[in-house]
Design a protein around this motif. Structure first.
Motif, PDB file in Angstrom:
ATOM      1  N   LEU A 714      61.173   0.733  32.675  1.00 34.04           N
ATOM      2  CA  LEU A 714      62.272   0.740  33.953  1.00 34.04           C
ATOM      3  C   LEU A 714      62.915  -0.662  33.490  1.00 34.04           C
ATOM      4  O   LEU A 714      63.866  -0.818  32.818  1.00 34.04           O
ATOM      5  CB  LEU A 714      62.256   1.081  35.239  1.00 34.04           C
ATOM      6  N   HIS A 715      61.547  -1.662  32.754  1.00 29.97           N
ATOM      7  CA  HIS A 715      61.997  -3.161  31.770  1.00 29.97           C
ATOM      8  C   HIS A 715      62.310  -2.196  30.508  1.00 29.97           C
ATOM      9  O   HIS A 715      63.442  -2.625  30.050  1.00 29.97           O
ATOM     10  CB  HIS A 715      60.893  -3.258  31.870  1.00 29.97           C
ATOM     11  N   ALA A 716      62.601  -1.452  30.073  1.00 37.02           N
ATOM     12  CA  ALA A 716      62.961  -0.903  28.257  1.00 37.02           C
ATOM     13  C   ALA A 716      64.601  -0.698  29.042  1.00 37.02           C
ATOM     14  O   ALA A 716      65.123  -1.217  28.072  1.00 37.02           O
ATOM     15  CB  ALA A 716      62.384  -0.162  28.116  1.00 37.02           C
ATOM     16  N   LEU A 717      65.040   0.275  29.987  1.00 35.86           N
ATOM     17  CA  LEU A 717      66.081   0.350  30.461  1.00 35.86           C
ATOM     18  C   LEU A 717      67.219  -0.497  30.724  1.00 35.86           C
ATOM     19  O   LEU A 717      68.108  -0.748  30.354  1.00 35.86           O
ATOM     20  CB  LEU A 717      65.753   1.754  31.177  1.00 35.86           C
ATOM     21  N   MET A 718      66.305  -1.293  31.552  1.00 37.72           N
ATOM     22  CA  MET A 718      66.863  -2.462  31.867  1.00 37.72           C
ATOM     23  C   MET A 718      67.807  -2.992  30.814  1.00 37.72           C
ATOM     24  O   MET A 718      68.951  -4.172  30.658  1.00 37.72           O
ATOM     25  CB  MET A 718      66.200  -3.325  32.907  1.00 37.72           C
ATOM     26  N   LYS A 719      66.650  -3.460  29.896  1.00 38.43           N
ATOM     27  CA  LYS A 719      66.510  -4.551  28.807  1.00 38.43           C
ATOM     28  C   LYS A 719      68.246  -4.140  27.804  1.00 38.43           C
ATOM     29  O   LYS A 719      69.381  -4.742  27.495  1.00 38.43           O
ATOM     30  CB  LYS A 719      65.775  -4.531  27.958  1.00 38.43           C
ATOM     31  N   TYR A 756      58.359   3.600  40.457  1.00 40.21           N
ATOM     32  CA  TYR A 756      59.955   2.913  39.694  1.00 40.21           C
ATOM     33  C   TYR A 756      60.514   1.870  40.721  1.00 40.21           C
ATOM     34  O   TYR A 756      61.351   0.282  40.804  1.00 40.21           O
ATOM     35  CB  TYR A 756      60.667   3.571  39.744  1.00 40.21           C
ATOM     36  N   ARG A 757      60.884   1.926  42.235  1.00 41.36           N
ATOM     37  CA  ARG A 757      61.573   1.237  43.328  1.00 41.36           C
ATOM     38  C   ARG A 757      60.663  -0.273  43.444  1.00 41.36           C
ATOM     39  O   ARG A 757      61.001  -0.988  43.189  1.00 41.36           O
ATOM     40  CB  ARG A 757      61.671   2.000  44.674  1.00 41.36           C
ATOM     41  N   GLU A 758      59.363  -0.026  43.197  1.00 37.50           N
ATOM     42  CA  GLU A 758      58.921  -1.574  43.426  1.00 37.50           C
ATOM     43  C   GLU A 758      58.622  -2.141  41.914  1.00 37.50           C
ATOM     44  O   GLU A 758      58.457  -3.458  42.186  1.00 37.50           O
ATOM     45  CB  GLU A 758      57.165  -0.730  43.654  1.00 37.50           C
ATOM     46  N   ASN A 759      59.285  -1.137  40.967  1.00 33.38           N
ATOM     47  CA  ASN A 759      58.851  -1.864  39.333  1.00 33.38           C
ATOM     48  C   ASN A 759      60.283  -2.662  39.514  1.00 33.38           C
ATOM     49  O   ASN A 759      60.506  -3.773  38.988  1.00 33.38           O
ATOM     50  CB  ASN A 759      58.548  -1.312  38.519  1.00 33.38           C
ATOM     51  N   LEU A 760      60.817  -2.587  40.487  1.00 36.80           N
ATOM     52  CA  LEU A 760      61.894  -3.003  40.417  1.00 36.80           C
ATOM     53  C   LEU A 760      62.196  -4.776  41.169  1.00 36.80           C
ATOM     54  O   LEU A 760      63.006  -5.369  40.821  1.00 36.80           O
ATOM     55  CB  LEU A 760      63.264  -2.040  40.852  1.00 36.80           C
ATOM     56  N   GLU A 761      61.211  -4.088  42.361  1.00 33.67           N
ATOM     57  CA  GLU A 761      61.506  -5.582  43.591  1.00 33.67           C
ATOM     58  C   GLU A 761      60.216  -6.622  42.847  1.00 33.67           C
ATOM     59  O   GLU A 761      60.696  -7.685  42.552  1.00 33.67           O
ATOM     60  CB  GLU A 761      60.957  -4.771  44.736  1.00 33.67           C
ATOM     61  N   ALA A 764      62.670  -8.500  40.170  1.00 32.10           N
ATOM     62  CA  ALA A 764      64.038  -9.339  40.951  1.00 32.10           C
ATOM     63  C   ALA A 764      62.857 -10.391  41.052  1.00 32.10           C
ATOM     64  O   ALA A 764      64.232 -11.492  41.784  1.00 32.10           O
ATOM     65  CB  ALA A 764      64.470  -8.811  42.014  1.00 32.10           C
ATOM     66  N   LYS A 765      61.718 -10.638  40.878  1.00 28.39           N
ATOM     67  CA  LYS A 765      61.536 -11.498  40.859  1.00 28.39           C
ATOM     68  C   LYS A 765      61.681 -12.816  40.563  1.00 28.39           C
ATOM     69  O   LYS A 765      61.470 -12.655  39.265  1.00 28.39           O
ATOM     70  CB  LYS A 765      60.282 -11.516  41.599  1.00 28.39           C
ATOM     71  N   PRO A 766      60.752 -14.328  40.864  1.00 29.79           N
ATOM     72  CA  PRO A 766      61.308 -15.320  39.811  1.00 29.79           C
ATOM     73  C   PRO A 766      60.236 -15.158  38.588  1.00 29.79           C
ATOM     74  O   PRO A 766      59.452 -14.182  38.946  1.00 29.79           O
ATOM     75  CB  PRO A 766      61.039 -16.565  40.829  1.00 29.79           C
ATOM     76  N   VAL A 767      60.220 -15.375  37.549  1.00 35.48           N
ATOM     77  CA  VAL A 767      59.065 -16.129  36.683  1.00 35.48           C
ATOM     78  C   VAL A 767      58.068 -16.030  36.851  1.00 35.48           C
ATOM     79  O   VAL A 767      56.807 -15.508  36.747  1.00 35.48           O
ATOM     80  CB  VAL A 767      59.641 -16.471  35.408  1.00 35.48           C
ATOM     81  N   GLY A 768      57.994 -17.000  37.744  1.00 40.25           N
ATOM     82  CA  GLY A 768      56.272 -17.501  38.752  1.00 40.25           C
ATOM     83  C   GLY A 768      55.677 -16.227  39.322  1.00 40.25           C
ATOM     84  O   GLY A 768      54.262 -16.283  39.335  1.00 40.25           O
ATOM     85  N   ALA A 769      56.559 -15.735  39.637  1.00 40.56           N
ATOM     86  CA  ALA A 769      56.019 -15.062  40.847  1.00 40.56           C
ATOM     87  C   ALA A 769      55.776 -13.218  39.628  1.00 40.56           C
ATOM     88  O   ALA A 769      55.469 -12.351  40.745  1.00 40.56           O
ATOM     89  CB  ALA A 769      57.053 -14.202  42.160  1.00 40.56           C
ATOM     90  N   ARG A 770      55.686 -13.824  38.578  1.00 38.58           N
ATOM     91  CA  ARG A 770      55.290 -13.236  38.012  1.00 38.58           C
ATOM     92  C   ARG A 770      56.257 -11.387  37.542  1.00 38.58           C
ATOM     93  O   ARG A 770      56.098 -10.555  37.570  1.00 38.58           O
ATOM     94  CB  ARG A 770      54.071 -12.200  38.065  1.00 38.58           C
ATOM     95  N   GLY A 771      57.761 -12.127  37.319  1.00 39.73           N
ATOM     96  CA  GLY A 771      59.082 -11.060  37.976  1.00 39.73           C
ATOM     97  C   GLY A 771      59.255 -11.250  36.884  1.00 39.73           C
ATOM     98  O   GLY A 771      60.104 -12.522  35.764  1.00 39.73           O
ATOM     99  N   ASN A 772      61.082 -10.849  36.660  1.00 42.02           N
ATOM    100  CA  ASN A 772      61.767 -11.661  35.568  1.00 42.02           C
ATOM    101  C   ASN A 772      63.490 -11.074  36.825  1.00 42.02           C
ATOM    102  O   ASN A 772      64.133 -10.272  35.732  1.00 42.02           O
ATOM    103  CB  ASN A 772      62.050 -10.825  34.313  1.00 42.02           C
ATOM    104  N   LEU A 775      66.882 -10.874  33.621  1.00 43.72           N
ATOM    105  CA  LEU A 775      66.913  -9.723  33.725  1.00 43.72           C
ATOM    106  C   LEU A 775      67.564  -8.617  34.882  1.00 43.72           C
ATOM    107  O   LEU A 775      68.241  -8.354  34.332  1.00 43.72           O
ATOM    108  CB  LEU A 775      65.903  -9.516  32.603  1.00 43.72           C
ATOM    109  N   ALA A 776      67.359  -8.857  35.850  1.00 47.40           N
ATOM    110  CA  ALA A 776      67.549  -8.369  36.435  1.00 47.40           C
ATOM    111  C   ALA A 776      68.578  -8.801  37.342  1.00 47.40           C
ATOM    112  O   ALA A 776      69.802  -7.688  37.831  1.00 47.40           O
ATOM    113  CB  ALA A 776      67.052  -8.234  38.116  1.00 47.40           C
ATOM    114  N   LYS A 777      68.859  -9.783  37.438  1.00 43.57           N
ATOM    115  CA  LYS A 777      70.952 -10.301  37.787  1.00 43.57           C
ATOM    116  C   LYS A 777      71.423 -10.256  36.698  1.00 43.57           C
ATOM    117  O   LYS A 777      72.615  -9.375  37.102  1.00 43.57           O
ATOM    118  CB  LYS A 777      70.662 -12.226  36.820  1.00 43.57           C
ATOM    119  N   HIS A 778      70.813 -10.255  35.026  1.00 39.94           N
ATOM    120  CA  HIS A 778      71.988  -9.637  33.783  1.00 39.94           C
ATOM    121  C   HIS A 778      72.030  -8.693  34.501  1.00 39.94           C
ATOM    122  O   HIS A 778      73.891  -7.243  33.754  1.00 39.94           O
ATOM    123  CB  HIS A 778      71.381  -9.976  32.755  1.00 39.94           C
ATOM    124  N   PHE A 779      71.341  -7.213  34.646  1.00 37.20           N
ATOM    125  CA  PHE A 779      71.788  -5.741  34.794  1.00 37.20           C
ATOM    126  C   PHE A 779      72.199  -5.387  36.035  1.00 37.20           C
ATOM    127  O   PHE A 779      73.049  -4.700  35.945  1.00 37.20           O
ATOM    128  CB  PHE A 779      69.939  -5.123  34.605  1.00 37.20           C
TER     129      PHE A 779
END
Length: 805
Positions: A714-719, A756-761, A764-772, A775-779
């Motif tokens: 999912l991360h690869a496809l979003m990127k 995959y839905r959990e991965n999307l969530e 969408a979290k901040p970088v400090g919470a191990r999110g990106n 990337l989610a906003k741009h996607f």
């Protein structure tokens, strides 16, 4: 008289009593009488002493009811000698006369008789035929040389006799005559009865065979020795094309003798090499519609001997360095053999005549016939190359040089606008690729046990493959030149040579044929549209017969060109759909995938470690400076197979396909060309299309259930969904819609898995919470932007839930 006065009832009663009591009937008496009459006279008195028993008046006695019956002796069978007929008997006794013992033949007489039979010659001018009706050649000069000596041929006179007899050969063909003599003397050595290995008779025949072979070579290298009217062409060629079992075919005995003497006699080497050169030249004028099989069999019979193979590869026609690409097929030694293909125009027209009028069933059957024929040819070509490779290091090296010549001279086959008049044909290069694929099979095991033998520094150690003009995966030309300027130490092994040559041959062979197939389809479509426009202008020339005839001529030529292109399209597509060849190609590409993943990940894959992402930030130079076709061939090959014949892909191969797609989409900075990365998305898109009984396609279930895919896909496809905004081409505005639609279809397939839905969530979290979150906003922005443009292919995307973002 007793039989005549006995009534019928009495006769019947007498027979019954005889059966019950053992009394002999009249018939038995008659039979015994007749037997005794036919026995020799020595047994007659004995038979007369045992008269037939008389019938007793007591009926109970006749029934065998006696108080004491003597014990019967067991029946004995006596074998008597067969009586001789009166005609065979002599006057005094019956002994058979014996033939007179044959007189012992002297060695000189035996030698003369056998040499005359072998060479079919005579020293008697009146003797024209032998006992079998064969024409004999009179040796007048030999007879004069013998003088007053007995007219008996011997090995000392044999050389002059052979020269004189070969000069009288029918049709001025001394080699053919000497070859038949060689076969006769070889049969004599095989079938003769000799007293040990040093029997004088065996030595006589050995000397005759040696002289036969020597003069056979003279007939090839110095034909003027047997007359002025003898042909100067190499006669070995005509006889190599014949069945070895016939009287005039080159047999195994002949080749064995030549192989045993080639080190002593250089003329044998010259004769063999010149024969193969002429064999190749003749084959260059024949296509697959002709009888090309004898040429292949003739060459293969010679290559069975390593010494011949080494000599053949030393020919000046083997791999001349200054030859042009288009001439490789006709002016190199192996070129005409690899040139045979259904993709040649005349052959394609034969298989697909009037292609626009044929239904799909007819075309499918013709394509299947093409594949069967080509598969047989490719197996023969592999046997030829395999025999050369196994002949020794020298022949193996020159075989690789020929492959390198085919690859390096055809760089222009992948140009933007290919001039097919200056490059090798697609059929030739497809056969070269198939041959290399089969050479790779011995080291392509399922466990990747020999993948470590593929040298990563091969291209820095005087490689056979020329990559100076090739675009690199992620490096400019200067960086690549600086990297390859530093030569690596060590030596190159055979596996590395074959591996890199095969990758290059796929780029210029199979993948080039696929590209031309798609290009031809577009060209024909445009030509058909032009033809319709031409037909509307017919009325302009109807009033003038001269212009109308010219117009009809051009229209006919245009229609013929369209039909020819359709024939080539059907033939090319039929060849590319060969399951066996594509399965070999898939197996090789699997090795390329794993080798590339080992380079970029710096891990011992797949035996000891599992692939871990993301890849290191610093890219290894050995990967970034590789030719771009290492990845491009993988993409093009799998796109064609997944889109046309996905049933040949195995589950193991699906795993590697998924891994390389996810890896280079997740780390897209490793690949410079957006077209290669979009090809990775296309592979995934084709893989989730319904196929057979699977509604999720070939890769759908794997993408849903694989832990590796669940973690990184999912991360690869979003990127890459974001990066598709700019592809660097003039059609990038439309390209991004196609790429994003394919990404959406892949996400739609995997969305049934809640992971995959959990991965999307998480994304969408901040970088400090191990999110990106960025990337989610741009996607999300890119996704909504595509929807606002209202593209026709996005009508079904509007219902896709984005509330998680």
């Amino acid at each position: 008289m007793a039989d005549s006065t006995m009534s019928d009832a009495d006769k019947i009663r007498q027979k019954r009593l005889a059966k019950l009591g053992g009394l002999p009937s009249n018939n038995n008496n008659n039979a015994s009488t007749s037997r005794s009459a036919t026995e020799p006279s020595t047994t007659a008195p004995e038979s007369q002493k045992s008269p037939a028993p008389e019938a007793s008046g007591n009926p109970f006695a006749q029934l065998g009811m006696k108080e004491q019956e003597p014990e019967r002796k067991p029946t004995q069978i006596k074998i008597r000698p067969r009586p001789t007929s009166p005609a065979q008997k002599g006057s005094g006794d019956g002994a058979r006369p014996r033939s007179k013992p044959r007189e012992t033949e002297s060695l000189e007489t035996w030698q003369d008789r056998n040499l005359r039979a072998i060479f079919r010659v005579t020293l008697n001018s009146e003797e024209t035929r032998d006992s079998h009706g064969h024409t004999l050649k009179f040796l007048g000069s030999t007879k004069e040389d013998m003088g007053d000596a007995p007219l008996l041929l011997n090995t000392e006179l044999l050389e002059g006799a052979i020269t004189e007899a070969a000069s009288q050969a029918p049709g001025n063909k001394p080699f053919e005559y000497l070859l038949t003599c060689f076969k006769r003397v070889s049969r004599g050595l095989r079938n003769g009865r000799f007293d040990g290995d040093e029997d004088p008779k065996r030595n006589i025949l050995r000397e005759a065979r040696r002289l036969c072979m020597s003069y056979c070579i003279f007939a090839v290298t110095m034909p003027v020795m047997f007359g002025d009217n003898v042909s100067t062409t190499n006669p070995l060629v005509d006889h190599l094309l014949l069945n070895p079992e016939c009287d005039t075919g080159i047999c195994t005995d002949f080749l064995d003798e030549a192989n045993a003497r080639i080190d002593e006699d250089d003329s044998i080497r010259d004769a063999i090499v010149s024969a193969v050169e002429e064999l190749s030249t003749r084959l260059g004028a024949i296509d697959m519609l002709g009888d090309y099989t004898p040429y292949i069999i003739g060459l293969r019979n010679l290559l069975r001997y390593p010494k011949f193979a080494i000599s053949i590869t030393q020919s000046t026609m083997w791999a001349p360095p200054e030859i042009e690409a288009v001439e490789i097929e006709t002016k190199t030694l192996l070129g005409p053999f690899f040139r045979m293909s259904p993709m040649q125009l005349d052959v394609a027209k034969s298989y697909f005549s009037a292609p626009k009028t044929r239904d799909r069933g007819y075309i499918a059957n013709a394509q299947n016939a093409c594949r069967v024929t080509l598969r047989t040819l490719q197996d023969e070509l592999h046997r030829i190359t395999d025999q050369i490779v196994r002949s020794g290091p020298a022949a193996r090296s020159r075989m690789l040089d020929w492959y390198a010549l085919c690859v390096n001279k055809n760089h222009k086959k992948r140009a933007m606008r290919v001039d097919y008049k200056i490059v090798s044909s697609d059929g030739f290069m497809v056969n070269v690729t198939n041959s290399l694929d089969q050479l790779c099979e011995p080291f392509m095991d399922a466990r990747f046990g020999k993948i470590e033998k593929i040298d990563v520094d091969y291209l820095r150690r005087s490689p056979r493959v020329d990559i100076t003009e090739e675009t690199k995966i992620n490096a400019d030309q200067k960086t690549a030149d600086d990297f390859y300027a530093v030569e690596a130490s060590g030596t190159t092994n055979f596996i590395s040579d074959v591996f890199f040559l095969t990758v290059a041959s796929h780029h210029y062979g199979t993948e080039a044929a696929q590209e031309r197939h798609s290009t031809l389809k577009k060209t024909v479509k445009r030509m058909e549209q032009d033809l319709v426009a031409f037909e509307t202008e017919r009325e302009k020339y109807a009033s003038d017969p001269r212009y109308l005839a010219r117009f009809e001529q051009e229209v006919t030529r245009y229609k013929t060109s369209i039909d020819n292109n359709w024939s080539i399209i059907h033939a090319t597509y039929g060849v590319l759909l060969d399951d066996l060849s594509q399965a070999r190609s898939m197996q090789f590409m699997r090795y390329v995938i794993v080798w590339l993943l080992r380079l970029v990940s710096r891990q011992d894959l797949p035996a000891k470690e599992q692939l871990k992402l993301p890849l290191p930030t610093e890219q290894p130079d050995v990967f970034s400076t590789l030719p771009e076709y290492f990845l491009e061939d993988i993409v093009d090959n799998f796109k064609f197979i997944v889109g046309n014949i996905p049933h040949i892909i195995t589950p193991q191969q699906s795993e590697e396909i998924m891994q390389i797609c996810v890896t280079f989409l997740r780390n897209s900075e490793y690949v410079k060309n957006p077209g290669v990365k979009s090809g990775l998305v296309t592979i995934l898109f084709y893989g989730v299309q319904p196929f057979g009984n699977s509604s999720r396609g070939l890769l759908g279930d794997l993408l849903i259930g694989s832990p590796f895919a669940q973690k990184h896909l999912l991360h690869a496809l979003m990127k890459f969904y974001i990066e598709a905004e700019s592809t660097g081409t003039h059609t990038q505005f439309y390209d991004k819609f196609n790429i994003r639609f394919e990404i959406f279809k892949v996400i739609q397939c995997i969305w049934s898995n809640t992971l995959y839905r959990e991965n999307l969530e998480k994304e969408a979290k901040p970088v400090g919470a191990r999110g990106n979150l960025e990337l989610a906003k741009h996607f999300a922005a890119a996704f909504l932007g595509s929807l606002r443009l209202g593209h026709s292919r996005y009508t079904e995307i509007a219902s896709w839930p984005l509330r998680d973002l």
